[in-house]
Design an enzyme around this catalytic site. Structure first.
Site, PDB file in Angstrom:
ATOM      1  N   GLN A   1      47.048  31.671  48.353  1.00  0.00           N
ATOM      2  CA  GLN A   1      45.688  31.326  47.952  1.00  0.00           C
ATOM      3  C   GLN A   1      45.656  30.128  47.005  1.00  0.00           C
ATOM      4  OE1 GLN A   1      43.886  34.086  45.189  1.00  0.00           O
ATOM      5  NE2 GLN A   1      41.857  33.769  46.050  1.00  0.00           N
ATOM      6  N   GLY A   2      44.970  29.066  47.406  1.00  0.00           N
ATOM      7  CA  GLY A   2      44.884  27.879  46.556  1.00  0.00           C
ATOM      8  C   GLY A   2      43.535  27.763  45.880  1.00  0.00           C
ATOM      9  N   TYR A   3      43.303  28.612  44.921  1.00  0.00           N
ATOM     10  CA  TYR A   3      42.023  28.602  44.202  1.00  0.00           C
ATOM     11  C   TYR A   3      42.188  27.978  42.796  1.00  0.00           C
ATOM     12  CZ  TYR A   3      38.851  31.261  47.298  1.00  0.00           C
ATOM     13  OH  TYR A   3      38.023  31.647  48.303  1.00  0.00           O
ATOM     14  N   SER A   4      42.876  28.709  41.918  1.00  0.00           N
ATOM     15  CA  SER A   4      42.968  28.296  40.509  1.00  0.00           C
ATOM     16  C   SER A   4      43.695  26.977  40.344  1.00  0.00           C
ATOM     17  CB  SER A   4      43.730  29.344  39.697  1.00  0.00           C
ATOM     18  OG  SER A   4      43.020  30.549  39.655  1.00  0.00           O
TER      19      SER A   4
ATOM     20  N   SER B   1      38.915  37.498  35.511  1.00  0.00           N
ATOM     21  CA  SER B   1      39.329  38.292  34.348  1.00  0.00           C
ATOM     22  C   SER B   1      38.288  39.371  34.066  1.00  0.00           C
ATOM     23  CB  SER B   1      39.470  37.394  33.125  1.00  0.00           C
ATOM     24  OG  SER B   1      38.179  37.011  32.670  1.00  0.00           O
ATOM     25  N   ASN B   2      38.696  40.372  33.305  1.00  0.00           N
ATOM     26  CA  ASN B   2      37.755  41.446  33.017  1.00  0.00           C
ATOM     27  C   ASN B   2      36.555  40.948  32.221  1.00  0.00           C
ATOM     28  OD1 ASN B   2      39.485  42.994  34.469  1.00  0.00           O
ATOM     29  ND2 ASN B   2      39.806  44.561  32.895  1.00  0.00           N
ATOM     30  N   GLU B   3      36.720  39.865  31.474  1.00  0.00           N
ATOM     31  CA  GLU B   3      35.574  39.261  30.791  1.00  0.00           C
ATOM     32  C   GLU B   3      34.593  38.693  31.826  1.00  0.00           C
ATOM     33  OE1 GLU B   3      38.745  38.703  29.874  1.00  0.00           O
ATOM     34  OE2 GLU B   3      38.764  39.685  27.910  1.00  0.00           O
TER      35      GLU B   3
ATOM     36  N   GLU C   1      35.191  43.332  50.740  1.00  0.00           N
ATOM     37  CA  GLU C   1      36.189  44.419  50.763  1.00  0.00           C
ATOM     38  C   GLU C   1      36.738  44.708  49.383  1.00  0.00           C
ATOM     39  OE1 GLU C   1      38.085  46.297  53.049  1.00  0.00           O
ATOM     40  OE2 GLU C   1      36.567  45.889  54.557  1.00  0.00           O
TER      41      GLU C   1
END
Lengths: 398, 401, 398, 401
Positions: free
Chosen positions: C126-129, C383-385, C244
């Protein structure tokens, strides 16, 4: 680093303790220790007793009736009073408006008000918060318009603690609505008997009437009741909020309540033994006791830093006060939580008719109300969220 | 696997919510709690909606409702902050009769519960008992010659002792009382459960308010004579019955707490959206946003286990039942503390006042936490159940062996 | 409300379980259960085994090789796989790019890529970040400039999980730097063997190499590798992130780890008894077990709502996925915390040479590394934030 | 009541901090931990600063440093993330000799500790012992006729058994070993402490890395013969010595943790001030701001009790000493968990990497939590001390009576 008290400190502690033993009336002490609600007369009589001894304003300069104690001695005094279960000396005069008058008032104001604060002649209350101005205090709207030698005050204050007992109120009022909000505020002293003032109690969830709304309807205030300069009130307000904050942690009181918690829990049964023998409950108490030990050390570190600063002619506490406020209230609230947990279903009965007299009912009767009441501590005096904002900015620089 | 409510349940919920929002407003409730403590009109209204009949078996004039039906009712009563003696009568009282009563008891009492004409209260707690319902000292003495025993009728018992925090004790017609008929204070055997007429000679009831707006009573029994026909369940074996009924009560309290927390969260969100400080609504401050998100999560987690408990409370499998009940009360307790305290904090000074409903909800859920076993009590009980691992595969199970 | 599985569900569960018993190799299972590190070959061989059975993409439409299972059946399958200790089916192809290709790709892309995802021919990453674009994903800078029938890609991706194994990467790239940041992004499929791609491992604090930096230096990508329209990539990216999500809570895995935690704790001694008999530790485990029970019910509530929605022709899960992510990771992290607590000072030894083989050393050897590794779970995948921000906006409307 | 450090302490701190920031950089440390595990050059450098002599009494070539002096040293070693065997040698090892050694031991060993020429390690933990240092099975058998006993010299002992997680065991010249000389595995009596030469026949040491960058070893002793002169303290009464030394160790670990957390907090604040997302530095997000404020408070509270422990560890009052030590470790443990996890979380992916120091600090403090008794261990011990209420007035005390 020397974390033991000196012999002189211990002698001082003994002196305080002996005096308290002799002068704190047993019935008054029983009310305080028993979480009962005190009358105006009870607060006042204790104030006068301490004032007569000359100890009612340890933070004041000696010339105005202070004690000349070191920060450590002041701490010891606070701790002894709290441990003994004295009624609280109301902070509104001694700790709040007194230092402002001393610092920013004129000679006439000092000579008139300070002795009356000291001896309890005037019961003060605080006119800061308004319905629309809580955390955002500077947005206050109560107006004071100068007309000749008077200000005409209109508006409303709220959360005014024990205003029903008060002779005087110190108020932040808006004297210039055209400028930036912090720059149009003045600091006024107002007689509570002035025509146009109405005090309406706010019933809190424990059905107490500690706080009030105070309404001002064309209240006339002599211009000589202005502190300092017009429109400079925000400066004085901030000074007040930053003054004398180590007591804010209330370590002494929490130590007394910890002992009380243990005594209550020891009388509760679980699994055939005392609740203090229950590992789960004992762990919670131990954790809390450790937090309180740490807080006491943190307070003493601040006191110690103050002493060193004072020795170098530097002033007062910094934003550490926010840490003491947050941790202090967390400990206080946790104590009340565990008291309620300790007594189980017996937290439910609400014998509010017994709350003025420890001879009525049992020691556990007021505990649930005490828990609910103490939710206030993380809200008042700058909510704990505001304190975290202060730490973020002043200490962490974010 | 289906979490949907039935059409009947949805209708009952809607009808009840509509009734309460119209007839049982916050102001109306305030008058009740500062008046006699309960409202006959409301009781009649709730009875007309069929509420008292929900837990009563059909043969006795009720609807044979399930745990889930009771969840629906209790959630709405929580949301409406109702202070009427429904829990005492229709939850706990009815369960005692249903699980412990003879046919005669059922025939005599349940139809009157179902139509709202009979109120019950359960006198289980004593000053020393805290959360342990087997800690019973009130004595049930079989007939005999001494002063106490002579009060007992033929083949019956004389009851002597005190109970405390009897929810709606003064409002009840009959009291269901646990008594020590043999053994020592904390023995689980030797406890017998009796139905006692509140008007019986020797019964004294001291009514008082509770901090959450309900009523409770201290009940004292002096030489109260009761016959064998007053016994629910078996002599000396009453504790199993008490435990079973307490499970029904816990499931109902968890549902009530969920209803309360739903209201609290709605009110808090609404407050965050309207209260302005520093020129913006305070709901724009991220620290408050995240706390609100955490309140939402706590609520949903508590709700999930309240659902589970409402289903499993009817289970014939005692282990499965206990597991779900203890878990639900623990999870509700954690949520109660966080949601309640956070709501007050975020309301600021307003949250401290008697004026807003949020403080009343907070008081109610806090007292739910202290009723029928607190979080630690149920946590200990859950841990003691041991590691019943459902649905783990054989491989994982092998690891724990 | 019916919270018991139907007989058909139970039969389905039995079928899955029987098949897993027969086909999951014992050595592979031992590695997973023993928290050991898996090789590419191990992941791939399990993928192929499951694919051969036709179960590797339960979420896909039947026509493309899906199973046609109900949401409940999918949940049961996940739970059984997790409980048995199967290697994870990598989500990058099956759960991420697959659905995007299916929804937004053209026929040629579908026919080429989907079968290769299904049978494991292509390992996707996956090339996201990017280094400057974490929580603020849309600020990504990797450029793709169209030149004839090619895009020329320059830039850098990071946190690319198992890129060292990958044949293909799906990338968000900036194709228009002039417009609002969300509007100039495209979704490209790039062959990892293309000249100009460099993969550099990022060593994590547990000295693993799960994640990588991927550098693009004038990488040529055929224009037919563009998904959908140019500059519409943000829409596809969001679709992917929302697809999903009930599996995100990882309830099955956590149940397995809870059983493992108990087995480890049962072997530890404290005060002469098993640690599971220690009230403090047992309370923590019980609290966690209850949280996990609640989470399972919450997941099943979402699954149930999905089933009802599907029955009415409505689609997928909403922002509840954020709740499942936060609570799921809290449970996973807490499990690792308690494992480390359980083993006391024996958490210290770092036998990293044993991490590829459960026959080496003891079951407790990898636990501290596992704890440190799992701190990632509250950071990755939003992130959870960020999840709390989503709940705040989408559910609470703040 | 004065929390200020003396001029000497301040000088020592500054010199040490300067040395470490120049000579013991993060990159240099990385080479060490991936190399042999410790650095002779660094050891010499620290010795030249006088560090090894701090805990050693003056008559033996040291500075007779106090607990506060050790706090100053350990805080800096924490801040510098030093992996050298200072804790094993100068904290724990030296304390064993000081509190348990004969004059001969002191004369023979302490001067060499003080000048850096002797390294010690303490072999206390066994596989089954977890945090209980009295859980000792390694046997010390007095001289006799069977195979084991025959290895013991006249009037001496033969040692057999294994120790695990012996910090810097392989780097030490001598091992201090607890052995079971009588009684059963968990008896507090019957334990004896020996000084054993690492080079002695029958001693096997298996060196490995620890996850926090230190070194530890598994130590096996097979028929290792030691004389009476190897005993520290008294035969069978070694546990009191171990407990005393463990207190010294705990105080030092708390100080080290404080140093680590100071660095972590600084690095996190710095990261919040530089890392940008959504067009602003992330330190502008209130949820992160408040978490940073909470980290600050946790740190200050832990620091306060680390100070207290460093003073009280020298106290002759065993109750007061134990109270301060247990409290400090508990408070440090709570802070470690919160500060460490928060720092990683707020660093995002970067916090997970080996590249930044913050993950190394996190690993170190986490392992401090697991060393010499974890939070629960000390919490239980603290609770067991009972309600020693210092400084409460007579009135309050009367309430608890």
């Amino acid at each position: 680093m020397e974390l033991n008290y000196t012999a002189a400190d211990e002698a001082f502690r003994a002196e305080i303790r002996t005096w308290l033993n002799a002068h704190l009336p047993a019935d008054l002490q029983a009310k305080v220790l028993g979480h009962r609600r005190l009358s105006k007369q009870e607060f006042l009589s204790w104030h006068k007793t301490v004032a007569a001894k000359g100890w009612v304003a340890p933070g004041w300069p000696v010339e105005w009736g202070g004690t000349g104690w070191t920060p450590t001695q002041k701490h010891i005094f606070d701790e002894e009073c709290a441990g003994a279960g004295t009624p609280q000396i109301m902070p509104f005069g001694i700790a709040m408006v007194g230092p402002v008058i001393m610092r920013f008032g004129n000679e006439g104001q000092k000579r008139h008000y300070l002795p009356r604060i000291l001896d309890g002649t005037d019961w003060w209350c605080q006119g800061y918060s308004e319905p629309g101005s809580g955390s955002d205090l500077a947005s206050l709207k109560t107006r004071a318009e100068r007309r000749g030698d008077k200000y005409i005050v209109n508006g409303q204050k709220t959360w005014t603690t024990l205003a029903q007992h008060a002779d005087m109120i110190f108020c932040l009022v808006r004297t210039d609505p055209e400028v930036k909000k912090q720059e149009g505020i003045s600091f006024l002293l107002i007689n509570m008997k002035s025509p146009g003032i109405t005090v309406r109690p706010i019933v809190t969830m424990d059905e107490d009437a500690e706080v009030n709304e105070v309404f001002f309807d064309n209240v006339e205030v002599p211009v000589e009741n202005l502190i300092g300069e017009e429109n400079k009130g925000w400066t004085y307000a901030k000074y007040l909020l930053g003054h004398e904050r180590t007591g804010i942690a209330r370590v002494g009181g929490s130590k007394r309540e910890l002992a009380f918690l243990k005594s209550v829990a020891a009388e509760q049964q679980v699994d055939g033994k005392s609740l203090m023998q229950d590992m789960r409950f004992a762990s919670k108490v131990a954790d809390l006791e450790i937090e309180l030990m740490a807080l006491e050390m943190t307070v003493l570190r601040v006191v110690s830093a103050e002493s060193h600063a004072a020795a170098q002619g530097k002033g007062g506490p910094g934003p550490e006060a926010s840490l003491l406020k947050v941790k202090g209230t967390e400990v206080q609230q946790r104590l009340t939580e565990l008291m309620v947990e300790a007594i189980g279903p017996r937290a439910l009965p609400f014998h509010v008719d017994r709350f003025d007299d420890p001879a009525k009912g049992e020691a556990i009767d007021p505990l649930a109300a005490y828990y609910f009441n103490y939710r206030k501590t993380s809200i008042y005096g700058g909510s704990n969220e505001i304190q975290k904002n202060i730490m973020t900015q002043m200490i962490l620089g974010l | 696997m289906d979490f949907a409510f039935s059409e009947e349940q949805t209708q009952l919920r809607d009808a009840l919510r509509r009734y309460l929002s119209q007839q049982y407003t916050f102001e109306a409730r305030k008058k009740i709690i500062h008046g006699s403590g309960t409202s006959d009109a409301a009781w009649t209204g709730l009875a007309e909606l069929g509420l008292m009949g929900v837990p009563v078996p059909e043969p006795y004039g009720g609807f044979s409702g399930t745990g889930v039906d009771m969840l629906v009712v209790m959630e709405e009563l929580g949301r409406g902050l109702v202070v009427e003696p429904y829990f005492a009568t229709a939850v706990m009282g009815a369960a005692f009769i249903k699980h412990g009563g003879s046919d005669a008891h059922k025939t005599a009492l349940l139809p009157n519960v179902a139509d709202g004409s009979l109120k019950l209260a359960c006198a289980l707690t004593e000053k020393q008992s805290r959360h342990e319902l087997h800690n019973v000292m009130l004595s049930g003495t079989a007939q005999g010659n001494d002063a106490r025993r002579s009060a007992a009728p033929d083949n019956g018992f004389s009851l002597n002792g005190s109970k405390t925090v009897v929810l709606h004790g003064a409002q009840a017609d009959k009291l269901i009382v646990s008594a020590r008929t043999s053994g020592a204070a904390r023995d689980k055997s030797g406890i017998t459960v009796f139905v006692v007429d509140k008007a019986a000679a020797g019964v004294t009831v001291h009514d008082y308010r509770t901090i959450d707006g309900m009523r409770a009573a201290d009940v004292t029994l002096v030489n109260v004579g009761v016959g064998r026909d007053a016994v629910l369940g078996k002599v000396d074996e009453g504790y199993a019955l008490i435990e079973r009924v307490a499970q029904v009560g816990v499931a109902a309290l968890c549902a009530e707490a969920v209803g309360c927390m739903a209201a609290i969260n709605e009110q808090t969100i609404e407050y965050l959206k309207t209260r302005k400080q520093f020129g913006v609504v305070i709901g724009k401050f991220q620290s408050l946003q995240h706390r609100a998100a955490e309140m939402f999560m706590e609520f949903e987690q508590a709700r999930s286990l309240a659902y589970l408990a409402s289903v499993k409370v009817d289970s014939a499998d005692a282990g499965e039942r206990a597991r779900a009940i203890h878990a639900a009360k623990v999870r509700a307790g954690r949520a109660i503390r966080f949601v309640g305290q956070s709501a007050i904090q975020m309301h600021g000074g307003m949250g401290m006042t008697d004026e807003l409903a949020v403080s009343h909800f907070f008081k109610r859920i806090s007292m739910i936490e202290a009723t029928l076993g607190d979080t630690d009590h149920h946590l200990a009980a859950f841990a003691a159940l041991g590691s019943v691992q459902e649905n783990t595969t054989a491989q994982a199970a092998a690891l724990t062996a």
